[in-house]
Design an enzyme around this catalytic site. Structure first.
Site, PDB file in Angstrom:
ATOM      1  N   ARG A 144       0.864  -1.174   0.000  1.00  0.00           N
ATOM      2  CA  ARG A 144       0.000   0.000   0.000  1.00  0.00           C
ATOM      3  C   ARG A 144       0.909   1.235   0.000  1.00  0.00           C
ATOM      4  O   ARG A 144       1.600   1.482   0.975  1.00  0.00           O
ATOM      5  CB  ARG A 144      -0.869  -0.026   1.268  1.00  0.00           C
ATOM      6  CG  ARG A 144      -2.000   0.974   1.284  1.00  0.00           C
ATOM      7  CD  ARG A 144      -2.586   1.102   2.682  1.00  0.00           C
ATOM      8  NE  ARG A 144      -1.687   1.869   3.544  1.00  0.00           N
ATOM      9  CZ  ARG A 144      -1.688   1.824   4.865  1.00  0.00           C
ATOM     10  NH1 ARG A 144      -2.530   1.044   5.519  1.00  0.00           N
ATOM     11  NH2 ARG A 144      -0.837   2.550   5.570  1.00  0.00           N
TER      12      ARG A 144
ATOM     13  N   HIS B 220      -3.557   4.801   4.998  1.00  0.00           N
ATOM     14  CA  HIS B 220      -4.783   3.997   4.940  1.00  0.00           C
ATOM     15  C   HIS B 220      -5.841   4.698   4.087  1.00  0.00           C
ATOM     16  O   HIS B 220      -6.510   4.093   3.276  1.00  0.00           O
ATOM     17  CB  HIS B 220      -5.304   3.755   6.356  1.00  0.00           C
ATOM     18  CG  HIS B 220      -6.602   3.031   6.384  1.00  0.00           C
ATOM     19  ND1 HIS B 220      -6.743   1.759   5.870  1.00  0.00           N
ATOM     20  CD2 HIS B 220      -7.828   3.397   6.829  1.00  0.00           C
ATOM     21  CE1 HIS B 220      -8.007   1.375   6.003  1.00  0.00           C
ATOM     22  NE2 HIS B 220      -8.685   2.349   6.581  1.00  0.00           N
TER      23      HIS B 220
ATOM     24  N   TYR C 168       4.090   5.937  10.140  1.00  0.00           N
ATOM     25  CA  TYR C 168       4.549   4.707  10.803  1.00  0.00           C
ATOM     26  C   TYR C 168       5.254   3.753   9.841  1.00  0.00           C
ATOM     27  O   TYR C 168       5.821   2.751  10.235  1.00  0.00           O
ATOM     28  CB  TYR C 168       3.342   3.998  11.452  1.00  0.00           C
ATOM     29  CG  TYR C 168       2.133   3.929  10.536  1.00  0.00           C
ATOM     30  CD1 TYR C 168       2.046   2.956   9.541  1.00  0.00           C
ATOM     31  CD2 TYR C 168       1.110   4.874  10.619  1.00  0.00           C
ATOM     32  CE1 TYR C 168       0.977   2.914   8.669  1.00  0.00           C
ATOM     33  CE2 TYR C 168       0.026   4.836   9.750  1.00  0.00           C
ATOM     34  CZ  TYR C 168      -0.039   3.855   8.771  1.00  0.00           C
ATOM     35  OH  TYR C 168      -1.096   3.818   7.906  1.00  0.00           O
TER      36      TYR C 168
END
Ligand code: TPP
Ligand code: MG
Lengths: 324, 416
Positions: free
Chosen positions: B247, B251, B259
Site C-alpha cells: 500500500r 490507509h 509509521y
C-alpha cells in the site's frame, strides 16, 4: 385432515414451497440427516437431496453469508438457526449485510432466517431468548412471530415468497403444544397484519407469540368478572400493523401490551409511542405493559417462572386498567 | 512479433488491455485526489496506488458470467468488470448519478444482473461467506461460474473470513479468494497481526491450495490466478491466492503513514507495478511509443469526459433518503437455470438420508491414517486426506500446475 402441531405446520410450509419452487433451498446445522434439532426439516433431505438441504459447519456467519450469496443468484434460501439465540453470532451479517443490501445498492435479499425462540422450557440464558427487537430496530428486515400452527405455516410461506429478508421467530414452547386442522389447499398469511383473537369492548390487550395464549386465558377469566378484553395477536412485529392497533384502541379506549421480551426496549414502548401520537384523545387510561424482567433468562424453574409474565400478571394489570 | 510463452497465453490486445486498466486505475486514483483536495469528494478517499496489478491481474482472469465483490482497493476489478470511472467518481462525490444514487459511497456498489458484481460492506471478512454462497448458488443452478473476492492481510484475521473459507472448502465451492498482502492493516504491520510469513499458509487449515504470487507483476498475478480460477471452475474447490504487494499511501487520505519506514516505501517504489509492466511491454516488444501514447491519450480523454459527467450530476434529492428500505416490487427475483429443474425435484432429487463414515476417526485407524478424515456425505470420504498435502506454494508466471488432490468424487451425490 388430522390436526397438526406448529412444528409440523412449519415443515409442511417448507415442503410445499420447495415442491412449488425449485429456487427454495434450506441451509443450517443438522437440518439434513438429523432433520433439525426440533425436527422442523425432518424428511426433507430424503425428498429433495443434498443440494437443497445443506448441512453446514457450526458457522452462523457463514450460514447467513452463504444464504445472502445464494439469494443474489435469484434463489430463496431458508436458513435455520438451531436456537435463535445463536443469531447473535451472525449479528453483523444480519444487520449490516442482509438488512442494508436493498437500500444501499438495490441488491434484494429474498431470504428467510427462522429458528426457535422463547422461554418456558427451562432452556436457560442461551436457549430461551426473544431477540426480536434487535432486528425490529434494524431497517430492512421484516420480523414475524406466529402463535398458531395456521399462522406459522402461512407466514413462513409469505416470508419465502417475499422479496425481502424475513426473520421468522418460532416459539419453541408452542412447537408441539398448539395443534389445529389446516386447510388442504395452499394459503398464505399476509406479513404486516394483526389478528383479533377475541373481540371485546372494555380494553385492548396487544400481544404476540406464546403470550397470546396467556392473554386469551386471562381474557377468559376477566370475562367472568364482566371485563371484556379484546386480544390482538400482532403476528408481525416489523412492519407493525399500527393501524390495526389504533382501530382497536379507538373502540376500547384502553391498551395493555403484553410481551415475553424483556421490558426495556421491548415493542410495548414503540406501541405506546404510536398510540400517543395517533390516538391520544381516544385513551381513557394509561397504556400499561406486562413483560418479562430486565434480566437474562434464568434457568431454574422458580426463577424462570418469576422472569416470565404469568396469566395472573395480565389479569391484575387488566383489572387496574379497567378501573379507569 | 512473437509474444513470450505463458501457460495461460495472453494476446497482444489482452496485454495492452491489462495496461489500460492498470493505468486507468492509477490515473483515476490521482484525479480523485485532486477532487478530494477541491473538497468535491464526500468522506474518506482510499487509494489503490501500488496495487493496480493485483486488482486488475486477478479480475482479468474471469469471464463475463463470473462474479466478483470488490473491496475498497479493487477499483481496478470494477473497471475490468465493466464499470466506468464515472461510476466510481460519482460514488465518491455522493452524486445522484452514482450507482447507489448517494445511498453509499466508495466501491460499495454492484450489479447483480449484467456485470455480476456484489457490493461489499465495510465490515471486513463478510464477503467471503457471501461469495461462497454465490458460488454454491451458481453451481446449484448448473452455471459453470467462478466467484472471486479480495481481502487484505488485516481482514484475514476476522472470524467471518475463517467461517467463509471453511464453508467454501467443505462445500468445494468454485470460489477464489485473493489475499492482498499490502504489508499493512491501517497502521499495523503484518507481523503484528499474523505469526505467518506467507498468508497463503492459511489455506492449509482449510485443506485447499494456497498460492503466493508477486502482486506487482501483473503477468504473474494473471497466471497464478488463472490457474486458481480454472481449478475452481473444474469443480475442484476454492483456492486462496496471496498477492504480495504494498500500500503506497496511508490507509486513506487523512493518514500520512508516518509509521511506515521510509526505506520500505523506497523498496517498493522500485517495484512499482506500472513501471515494471511498462518495462516488460517494451522489452518484449509488445508495444511501441505510438501504442503507449494511444492508450494514454484514450485514458486522458475518457477521464476528462467522466469527470465532466460526474461534476454535472446533482446531489440527490433529500426525499430519496426515505425510499428503498424494502423491495416493493421494484425487482423481479429470477434464478437463471442452466440445468434441468427436474434434477432438483423429487423423485430425481430424492436420496437416502444417511452419512457414510469411511474413517472412524481413531489415531491409528486401519482404514486410513489421516485423523482429519471424518464423517461425510456419501462418497465424501477421501477428501480431507487428499487435501492434507496441499500447502502454500509459489505459482509465478509459467510455473507448472500445482499438485492437485484427486477430488472429483469427493462430493455428496447429486451435487455438481
Ligand atoms: C471488521 C472490521 N473491523 C475494523 C474495520 C476498520 N478498518 C477498515 S480498513 C482497516 C484495515 C484493513 O487492513 P487490510 O485488511 O490489510 O486492508 P488494506 O486496507 O490494507 O487494503 C480497518 C481496521 C473494518 N472495516 N472492519
Ligand atoms: Mg493490508
Amino acid at each position: 385432515m388430522a390436526p397438526v402441531t406448529m412444528v409440523e405446520a412449519i415443515r409442511e410450509a417448507l415442503d410445499e414451497e420447495m415442491q412449488r419452487d425449485p429456487s427454495v433451498v434450506l441451509i443450517g446445522e443438522d437440518i439434513g440427516v438429523y432433520g433439525g434439532a426440533f425436527k422442523a426439516t425432518e424428511g426433507l433431505l430424503a425428498k429433495y437431496g443434498w443440494e437443497r438441504v445443506i448441512d453446514t459447519p457450526i458457522s452462523e456467519t457463514a450460514i447467513i453469508g452463504a444464504a445472502v450469496g445464494m439469494s443474489y443468484q435469484g434463489l430463496r434460501p431458508v436458513a435455520e438457526m438451531q436456537f435463535i439465540d445463536f443469531i447473535a453470532c451472525c449479528f453483523n451479517q444480519m444487520v449490516n449485510f442482509v438488512a442494508k443490501s436493498h437500500y444501499r445498492w438495490g441488491g434484494p435479499v429474498p431470504m428467510v432466517v427462522r429458528g426457535p425462540c422463547g422461554g418456558g422450557v427451562h432452556g436457560g440464558p442461551f436457549h430461551s431468548q426473544n431477540p426480536e427487537m434487535w432486528f425490529v430496530h434494524t431497517p430492512g428486515l421484516k420480523v414475524v412471530y406466529p402463535s398458531t400452527a395456521y399462522d406459522a405455516k402461512g407466514l413462513l410461506k409469505s416470508a419465502i415468497r417475499d422479496n425481502n429478508p424475513v426473520l421468522c421467530l418460532e416459539h419453541k414452547f408452542l412447537y408441539r403444544r398448539v395443534k389445529e386442522e389446516l386447510p388442504a389447499e395452499d394459503y398464505t398469511v399476509p406479513i404486516g397484519k394483526l389478528a383479533v383473537r377475541r373481540p371485546g369492548r372494555d380494553l385492548t390487550i396487544a400481544t404476540y407469540g406464546a403470550m397470546t395464549l396467556h392473554s386469551l386465558d386471562a381474557a377468559e377469566e376477566l370475562a367472568k368478572e364482566g371485563i371484556e378484553a379484546e386480544v390482538l395477536d400482532l403476528r408481525t412485529l416489523m412492519p407493525l400493523d399500527r393501524q390495526g392497533i389504533i382501530d382497536s384502541v379507538r373502540k376500547t379506549n384502553k391498551l395493555l401490551v403484553v410481551h415475553e421480551d424483556v421490558r426495556s426496549g421491548g415493542i410495548a414502548g414503540e406501541i405506546a409511542a404510536t398510540v400517543n401520537e395517533q390516538a391520544f384523545e381516544d385513551l381513557d387510561g394509561p397504556i400499561l405493559r406486562v413483560t418479562s424482567l430486565d434480566t437474562p433468562v434464568p434457568f431454574s424453574p422458580p426463577l424462570e417462572e418469576r422472569f416470565l409474565p404469568q396469566v395472573a400478571d395480565i389479569t391484575r394489570a387488566a383489572r387496574e386498567l379497567a378501573r379507569y | 512479433m512473437t509474444l513470450p510463452e505463458m501457460k495461460y497465453p495472453l494476446s497482444r490486445d489482452q496485454l495492452l488491455d491489462l495496461y489500460y486498466f492498470m493505468k486507468l486505475t492509477r490515473e483515476l486514483d490521482e484525479q480523485l485526489v485532486r477532487l478530494f483536495r477541491q473538497n468535491k469528494v464526500v468522506g474518506g478517499l482510499y487509494s489503490s496506488i501500488g496495487q493496480e496489478a493485483s486488482a486488475v491481474g486477478t479480475a482479468y482472469t474471469l469471464e463475463k458470467r463470473d462474479w466478483i465483490a470488490p473491496m475498497i482497493r479493487n477499483v481496478g476489478g470494477l473497471l475490468v468488470k465493466g464499470f466506468r470511472p464515472r461510476d466510481i467518481l460519482m460514488q465518491y462525490m455522493a452524486r445522484s448519478g452514482a450507482p447507489t444514487g448517494g445511498k453509499d459511497g466508495t466501491s460499495h456498489f454492484g450489479d447483480l444482473q449484467d456485470r455480476h458484481v456484489v457490493s461489499p460492506i465495510s465490515m471486513l471478512g463478510d464477503l467471503i461467506p457471501v461469495m461462497t454462497g454465490v458460488a454454491m448458488g451458481g453451481r446449484y443452478l448448473g452455471q459453470k461460474i467462478v466467484t472471486m473476492t479480495w481481502i487484505g492481510d488485516g481482514g484475514t484475521s476476522t472470524g467471518a473470513f475463517h467461517e467463509g473459507m471453511n464453508l467454501a472448502a467443505a462445500q468445494h465451492a468454485p470460489f477464489v479468494c485473493v489475499v492482498e498482502n499490502n504489508q499493512w492493516a491501517y497502521s499495523t504491520p503484518v507481523a503484528r497481526q499474523v505469526p505467518l510469513k506467507n498468508l497463503a499458509d492459511r489455506a492449509r487449515a482449510y485443506g485447499i491450495p494456497g498460492y503466493v504470487v508477486d502482486g506487482n507483476d501483473v503477468i504473474a498475478v494473471y497466471q497464478a490466478t488463472k490457474e486458481a480460477v480454472e481449478l475452481a471452475r473444474r469443480g475442484e474447490g476454492p483456492v486462496l491466492v496471496e498477492s504480495k504487494t504494498m500500500r503506497m499511501k496511508g490507509h486513506a487520505q487523512h493518514d500520512p503513514a508516518g509509521y511506515v519506514p521510509p526505506e520500505m516505501f523506497e523498496y517498493w517504489k522500485a517495484r512499482d507495478p506500472l513501471a515494471l509492466y511498462e518495462k516488460w511491454l517494451t522489452e518484449n516488444k509488445v508495444w511501441d511509443k505510438k501504442a503507449k501514447d494511444e492508450i494514454e491519450a484514450r485514458i486522458e480523454r475518457e477521464l476528462k469526459e467522466d469527470i465532466e459527467i460526474a461534476e454535472a450530476s446533482p446531489l440527490p434529492n433529500a426525499e430519496e433518503a426515505e425510499r428503498g428500505v424494502y423491495c416493493e416490487g421494484c425487482h423481479t427475483i429470477e434464478a437463471h437455470w442452466e440445468r434441468p429443474i427436474a434434477e432438483v425435484q423429487p423423485p430425481k432429487a430424492s436420496v437416502q438420508p444417511v452419512w457414510t463414515v469411511p474413517d472412524f476417526g481413531a489415531l491409528n485407524n486401519a482404514r486410513g491414517s489421516a485423523p482429519a478424515a471424518a464423517a461425510s456425505a456419501p462418497d465424501d470420504g477421501a477428501r480431507a486426506e487428499a487435501h492434507s498435502n496441499s500447502s502454500a506454494k509459489s505459482a509465478p508466471a509459467g510455473s507448472g500446475a500445482p499438485k492437485r488432490p484427486a477430488r472429483a468424487e469427493a462430493r455428496p451425490k447429486g451435487r455438481r
